[in-house]
Enzyme design. Sequence first.
Site, PDB file in Angstrom:
ATOM      1  N   PHE A   1       0.810  -1.217   0.000  1.00 20.01           N
ATOM      2  CA  PHE A   1       0.000   0.000   0.000  1.00 20.01           C
ATOM      3  C   PHE A   1       0.842   1.265   0.000  1.00 20.01           C
ATOM      4  O   PHE A   1       0.372   2.336  -0.400  1.00 20.01           O
ATOM      5  CB  PHE A   1      -0.959  -0.006   1.201  1.00 20.01           C
ATOM      6  CG  PHE A   1      -0.348   0.389   2.511  1.00 20.01           C
ATOM      7  CD1 PHE A   1      -0.494   1.679   3.003  1.00 20.01           C
ATOM      8  CD2 PHE A   1       0.351  -0.535   3.280  1.00 20.01           C
ATOM      9  CE1 PHE A   1       0.052   2.041   4.223  1.00 20.01           C
ATOM     10  CE2 PHE A   1       0.902  -0.186   4.497  1.00 20.01           C
ATOM     11  CZ  PHE A   1       0.754   1.107   4.973  1.00 20.01           C
ATOM     12  N   LYS A   2       2.096   1.163   0.428  1.00 20.93           N
ATOM     13  CA  LYS A   2       2.953   2.349   0.466  1.00 20.93           C
ATOM     14  C   LYS A   2       3.142   2.965  -0.920  1.00 20.93           C
ATOM     15  O   LYS A   2       3.455   4.152  -1.037  1.00 20.93           O
ATOM     16  CB  LYS A   2       4.320   1.993   1.057  1.00 20.93           C
ATOM     17  CG  LYS A   2       4.280   1.253   2.391  1.00 20.93           C
ATOM     18  CD  LYS A   2       3.765   2.106   3.516  1.00 20.93           C
ATOM     19  CE  LYS A   2       3.681   1.353   4.821  1.00 20.93           C
ATOM     20  NZ  LYS A   2       4.964   1.127   5.476  1.00 20.93           N
TER      21      LYS A   2
END
Length: 464
Positions: free
Chosen positions: A111-112
Site C-alpha cells: 500500500f505504500k
Amino acid sequence: MKYISTRGAAPALDFENVLLAGLASDGGLYVPEELPRFSADQIAGFAGLSYSGLAYEIIRPFVGGTIPDERLRTIIEETYAGFSHSAVAPLTQLGPNEWVMELFHGPTLAFKDFALQLLGRLLDHFLTQRDERAVILGATSGDTGSAAIEGCRHSDHVDIFIMHPHNRVSEVQRRQMTTVLSDNVHNLAIEGNFDDCQAIVKASFAEQGFLNGERRLVAVNSINWARIMAQVVYYFHAALSLGGPSRPVSFAVPTGNFGDIFAGYIARGMGLPVQQLIVGTNRNDILHRFFSANSYRKESLGHTLSPSMDIMVSSNFERLLFDLHNRDGKAMAELMAEFDASGAISIDESRWQSVKTLFDSQCANDDETVAMIRQVFDQTGYLLDPHSAIGVKAARDCHASSEVPVITLATAHPVKFPDAILAAGLDAPALPHHLQDLHSREERMGVLPNSLSVVHEFIATTLR
C-alpha cells in the site's frame, strides 16, 4: 491551505513547504489548519471517476494552489498509470458485507506505493522548480523503504538513504530495496529494531548539521503529510464502490504506525460516512492497548510473521491525540514530553470514551494470524498476507453492524511473506513477472550500528 504543528510552536506552512519539511521544527507533525469538506452531493458526484480522477478531486484542496491544476492532474495520472490493475485498488468480497480492498498492485506490491509513487513525483516537481538537491532519510519496517526507493530513484535532485532493522524484514522486502543499484540509493541495515531507525530519523531532523547546510533533509515516512493525503483517496474509492455516500461503511486496517488508519479518520472528517474504524495489530499492540484500556505504553518489541507492524511507538498517533485535545499545541507538547520521559500515557476518561465511539481494535499473535490465513483460504480460496489477515480478524471480531459493509485494507501481496503462508500449510505464491529474478539480483547495502553519529558520518561521506 495552511498547515500547523501538533505542538503549536512551529510556523504555519503551505503544502510545498510542509512536503519539504516533513517533521515540524518543534518536533510536532503537520496537519491541515482546517480540513476541506465535501457534501454528500459532491461525494456522490465523484462516482464513476477513474482512480486518478478521484485522487485529483480529493488531493487538490490539500495542495492549495502550490501546483497548477493541470500539472497536478498530470502528476497524479502518471502516479497510478504504473499500477498493474486497471481499478488500481480493486475490492474482493469475502462474505456478506465483508470485503478486502487490494492495495498491493503498485510496483513494490504494498500500500505504500499509493503515497510514495506520488511523493517522489511531487518532490521532483518542487526541487526542479527550486533547483535544489535533497537528502531523503527514511526508516522502514519492510514496505516503506522499497516504495520510497522506487518512487524517488529516478530523481536527479535526490539522494535517498533508507534504514531497515538488520535481519528483521522479510527476504523479499529486503531484496526489493537492496537490489536497486542506482548511484543515489543507499540501504542501511541498522543493528537494532524499527523504532531505533525511526529515532535516528527524528533526531536527524532536529539536528541537521551533518549536512553542512548544503542539502535539504526530506522525510518519506508517514510523518510527511503528503503520505496521509494520498491514502485518504482510497477510502473514498472504496465507499463509492459500495454505494456511498448513501450508505455508511466501516474499515479495518492492519497498522503499526497509525498513518494508514489515520487517513480514514481524515476521510471521515472530510464528509465520508464512516461508521467504524477498526485497528488491527500484532503482538506489538500499543494501539490495541490504548483503544481497549486507555494505556499507551512502550513495551518490549517482538519479531513476528507480520514484520511491517513490528513497531513499538506509533508516530502518527500524535495527530489523533492533537484532535482529542482540542488541537491545543501546548497541551500536546506537554503530553508528548511526558511520554518521552516515562514511556507511558493515558488520556482523560471523557476523551477516551469519545474516541471509542469511532475506533475499536483487536490484536493477533502469530498462531492466530496463520489460522486466519488458512481459514479465509479454506472458505473462499483467497490468499491473504499476514498483515491483511490480522485486519480481517479484527474486522470479524469488532464489526459492530452486519448491515454495514466492512472493508479490510489488504496492505501487501502475500508473496512478500512466504514464511507465514507456509506456516498456514499453503504453497507460497510465485513472484509476479517483474520480480521473478529478484532472488538472483545483486544486492548492495551497508550494516551499521545503532548510532546516530555513525549514520550521519556515512551520509556526509557518501553524498554525490
